[in-house]
Structures are given as structure tokens and as C-alpha cells.
Design an enzyme around this catalytic site. Structure first.
Site, PDB file in Angstrom:
ATOM      1  N   ASP A  63       0.829  -1.208   0.000  1.00  0.00           N
ATOM      2  CA  ASP A  63       0.000   0.000   0.000  1.00  0.00           C
ATOM      3  C   ASP A  63       0.862   1.256   0.000  1.00  0.00           C
ATOM      4  O   ASP A  63       0.503   2.266  -0.610  1.00  0.00           O
ATOM      5  CB  ASP A  63      -0.926  -0.002   1.218  1.00  0.00           C
ATOM      6  CG  ASP A  63      -2.123  -0.933   1.028  1.00  0.00           C
ATOM      7  OD1 ASP A  63      -2.274  -1.494  -0.079  1.00  0.00           O
ATOM      8  OD2 ASP A  63      -2.899  -1.098   1.979  1.00  0.00           O
ATOM      9  N   LEU A 122      -6.898   3.831  12.235  1.00  0.00           N
ATOM     10  CA  LEU A 122      -7.454   2.604  12.813  1.00  0.00           C
ATOM     11  C   LEU A 122      -6.642   2.136  14.012  1.00  0.00           C
ATOM     12  O   LEU A 122      -7.199   1.694  15.020  1.00  0.00           O
ATOM     13  CB  LEU A 122      -7.509   1.511  11.746  1.00  0.00           C
ATOM     14  CG  LEU A 122      -8.159   0.185  12.155  1.00  0.00           C
ATOM     15  CD1 LEU A 122      -9.629   0.372  12.481  1.00  0.00           C
ATOM     16  CD2 LEU A 122      -7.985  -0.861  11.063  1.00  0.00           C
ATOM     17  N   SER A 123      -5.322   2.267  13.918  1.00  0.00           N
ATOM     18  CA  SER A 123      -4.462   1.824  15.020  1.00  0.00           C
ATOM     19  C   SER A 123      -4.587   2.722  16.237  1.00  0.00           C
ATOM     20  O   SER A 123      -4.126   2.366  17.322  1.00  0.00           O
ATOM     21  CB  SER A 123      -3.002   1.772  14.560  1.00  0.00           C
ATOM     22  OG  SER A 123      -2.483   3.064  14.323  1.00  0.00           O
ATOM     23  N   THR A 173      -8.420   2.753   7.348  1.00  0.00           N
ATOM     24  CA  THR A 173      -7.905   1.444   7.766  1.00  0.00           C
ATOM     25  C   THR A 173      -6.399   1.479   8.002  1.00  0.00           C
ATOM     26  O   THR A 173      -5.769   0.428   8.136  1.00  0.00           O
ATOM     27  CB  THR A 173      -8.237   0.374   6.704  1.00  0.00           C
ATOM     28  OG1 THR A 173      -7.828   0.839   5.415  1.00  0.00           O
ATOM     29  CG2 THR A 173      -9.722   0.066   6.687  1.00  0.00           C
ATOM     30  N   ASN A 191      -4.224   8.793   1.854  1.00  0.00           N
ATOM     31  CA  ASN A 191      -4.550   8.132   3.121  1.00  0.00           C
ATOM     32  C   ASN A 191      -4.848   9.138   4.232  1.00  0.00           C
ATOM     33  O   ASN A 191      -5.976   9.238   4.695  1.00  0.00           O
ATOM     34  CB  ASN A 191      -3.400   7.225   3.569  1.00  0.00           C
ATOM     35  CG  ASN A 191      -3.680   5.757   3.348  1.00  0.00           C
ATOM     36  OD1 ASN A 191      -4.686   5.387   2.758  1.00  0.00           O
ATOM     37  ND2 ASN A 191      -2.778   4.910   3.814  1.00  0.00           N
ATOM     38  N   ASP A 230      -0.399  13.506  21.542  1.00  0.00           N
ATOM     39  CA  ASP A 230       0.838  13.276  20.800  1.00  0.00           C
ATOM     40  C   ASP A 230       0.671  13.639  19.336  1.00  0.00           C
ATOM     41  O   ASP A 230       1.654  13.784  18.610  1.00  0.00           O
ATOM     42  CB  ASP A 230       1.273  11.811  20.909  1.00  0.00           C
ATOM     43  CG  ASP A 230       1.878  11.479  22.263  1.00  0.00           C
ATOM     44  OD1 ASP A 230       2.030  12.393  23.092  1.00  0.00           O
ATOM     45  OD2 ASP A 230       2.199  10.292  22.494  1.00  0.00           O
TER      46      ASP A 230
END
Length: 282
Positions: A65, A183-184, A179, A138, A168
Site C-alpha cells: 500500500d 485505525l491503530s 484502515t 490516506n 501526541d
């Protein structure tokens, strides 16, 4: 073993395109890599280009990606559809597996594919385009530097004050990027081509801070304060340093990136597979 697998896939792509007598254009740096790896001959009938000096009917991205994001930053507003060959791991965007290269190229020449338009986020700082490519397929991430203390990010939406994030960092993503980094950090998954942007804080000081979904017609302005007097801005992973007090303006870009999808590809099936939903991990 991985490098051998990757080399086989690259050779398949080149041979597959040559089978249809395609006019192949290759980026100069990548061409040098192919030569040094004996994956192409010096007398191969290909055109070598540098920078933005190219045009094509299709762009083929060979990697993961991240490679497709870099390809999008080279294609920019040329409206060239991008087909992603996945030689990485996850592959939400680059979803043609190395094993399916021949099938994908055949389908391309049969016209057996669809093209999805993916929105981008345009970034300005203090009213001027940011250095380098100023659009993100993204996400745009505003981040503290190294081990510095958390930063303060004052956010306004369409001129109306929203909040000041003590965190942060802050991620502003497209549906495509929902995604990825967002997402994280606990952000929701947004179905591609949904007309929204997503704001997700990175390690916020307050537990009351939650992701927020905005219409992609919104104008987001962010002003950053930092004890280190600088902060980082990452646009699809390409990061640069800005001084505190700089104001960032984020809007939907005036053009889309076109992504080639094979016929029969289904987003929710891909999502289920990549996220391993329903898999028994015992």
C-alpha cells in the site's frame, strides 16, 4: 525467499505487459534497480522517465500500500488509473496478489475491471501550498517530535472553534486511510467513496476525546503549539518539520485518484479477510 517471490512477480508483470505489445514506461530509479537485479535487459524496448514527465493509460504499482501511495503522489492530477500489485503484507489498496498477476493483466486488456475514484486531502500552511506533494490519499498526521512533550492543536471547522487537542498528535484521514494509522489509534473504518473526512487523536491527554467524522466539504484549520517550538506534518508518511504557530488548512482536493479494481472484488469480503474477522485464532 521473499525477495525471490518478489522478483518472480516483477518478471510476470513485465512479461505479461510485453505479451500484449504494451508500450512500457519505467521510472528511472526503478529501471536502474531492474537492470542491476537482472530483471530486465539493457536492450529491452521500454521508455525510461524521470520525475513527473510521463503519461500513460494505466500505472502499475508493484509493492504494498505504501508503494501505491507513492505512485499516487507521482500520478497526481493526471487521472491515470492505478493498478496495485501487492508484494507487501496487508494490501487494502494494492489488492492484486502476486499469484494473480497474469489474470489481472489479461482482465485489464479485456476491459474486465472497474475504476474507483478515491478522494484526497489538500494541505496548505499559512495560506501557501506545503513543500512537496501537498495531497494525501490516506492521511495527514500532525505529530510531536521525537520525545517532546505532547502538543496542543487548536481545531476549527468552517471557522467554528471545535476544541484544542492535548495529544501526541492528530490524524486527518480520508475513507481510504481509515484502515491505516487512524485505525491503530481507535478510529472507525469508513467505507471508501463515503464523502467524509475523519479526525482521530493520537494518545490524547483526555479520555473524553473521541474520533469525529466530518463531511468532506468541511474546511479544517489547525494551529499547533509545542514546547519544542516545532512539530511534524506527515502526508501519507512523507514528513516535514514546521514551526509552532503555523496554521494548517485542510480541504478536499479538487481531483480524485483512480484505482483499478478487478471485477468481482468486494470491499466487505476484502475487509473481512484482511482484518481476519471470524477467524479462529486458537
Amino acid at each position: 525467499m521473499y525477495q525471490q517471490h518478489k522478483s518472480v512477480a516483477i518478471k510476470q508483470v513485465l512479461d505479461g505487459l510485453a505479451r500484449y505489445n504494451s508500450h512500457i514506461c519505467i521510472d528511472e530509479d526503478y529501471y536502474d534497480f531492474l537492470l542491476s537485479s537482472d530483471l530486465i535487459d539493457a536492450d529491452s524496448p521500454v521508455e525510461v522517465f524521470c520525475g513527473q514527465d510521463f503519461n500513460a493509460d494505466f500505472a502499475v504499482s508493484m509493492g504494498g500500500d505504501g508503494t501505491l501511495l507513492k505512485t499516487a503522489s507521482r500520478v497526481r492530477d493526471k487521472q491515470i488509473p492505478i493498478m496495485g500489485i501487492n508484494m507487501g503484507r496487508l494490501g487494502f489498496l494494492a489488492d492484486v496478489s502476486a499469484e494473480a498477476v497474469d489474470e489481472a493483466i489479461d482482465a485489464l486488456y479485456r476491459g474486465d475491471y472497474s475504476i474507483e475514484d478515491r478522494s484526497l486531502i489538500h494541505v496548505e500552511t499559512n495560506g501557501e501550498p506545503i513543500e512537496g506533494y501537498e495531497c494525501a490519499l490516506n492521511d495527514v498526521a500532525i505529530l510531536k517530535r521525537d520525545t517532546a512533550s505532547m502538543i496542543s492543536i487548536r481545531a476549527t471547522i468552517n471557522g467554528e472553534y471545535l476544541t484544542t487537542y492535548q495529544a501526541d498528535g492528530l490524524i486527518i484521514s480520508t475513507p481510504t486511510g481509515s484502515t491505516a494509522y487512524s485505525l491503530s489509534n481507535g478510529g472507525p473504518i469508513i467505507v471508501p467513496r463515503t464523502g467524509v473526512m475523519l479526525m482521530t487523536a493520537v494518545a490524547p491527554h483526555s479520555l473524553n476525546v473521541r474520533p469525529i467524522v466530518l463531511p468532506d466539504t468541511a474546511q479544517i484549520e489547525l494551529t499547533v503549539s509545542s514546547r519544542s517550538h516545532t512539530f511534524l506534518v506527515a502526508i501519507d508518511g512523507r514528513s516535514g518539520k514546521l514551526p509552532e504557530g503555523a496554521t494548517l488548512r485542510l480541504t478536499r482536493a479538487p481531483y480524485m485518484v483512480k484505482v483499478v479494481k478487478r471485477s468481482g472484488t468486494r470491499y466487505f469480503a476484502t475487509l473481512r479477510e484482511k482484518m481476519m474477522w471470524g477467524a479462529d485464532t486458537r
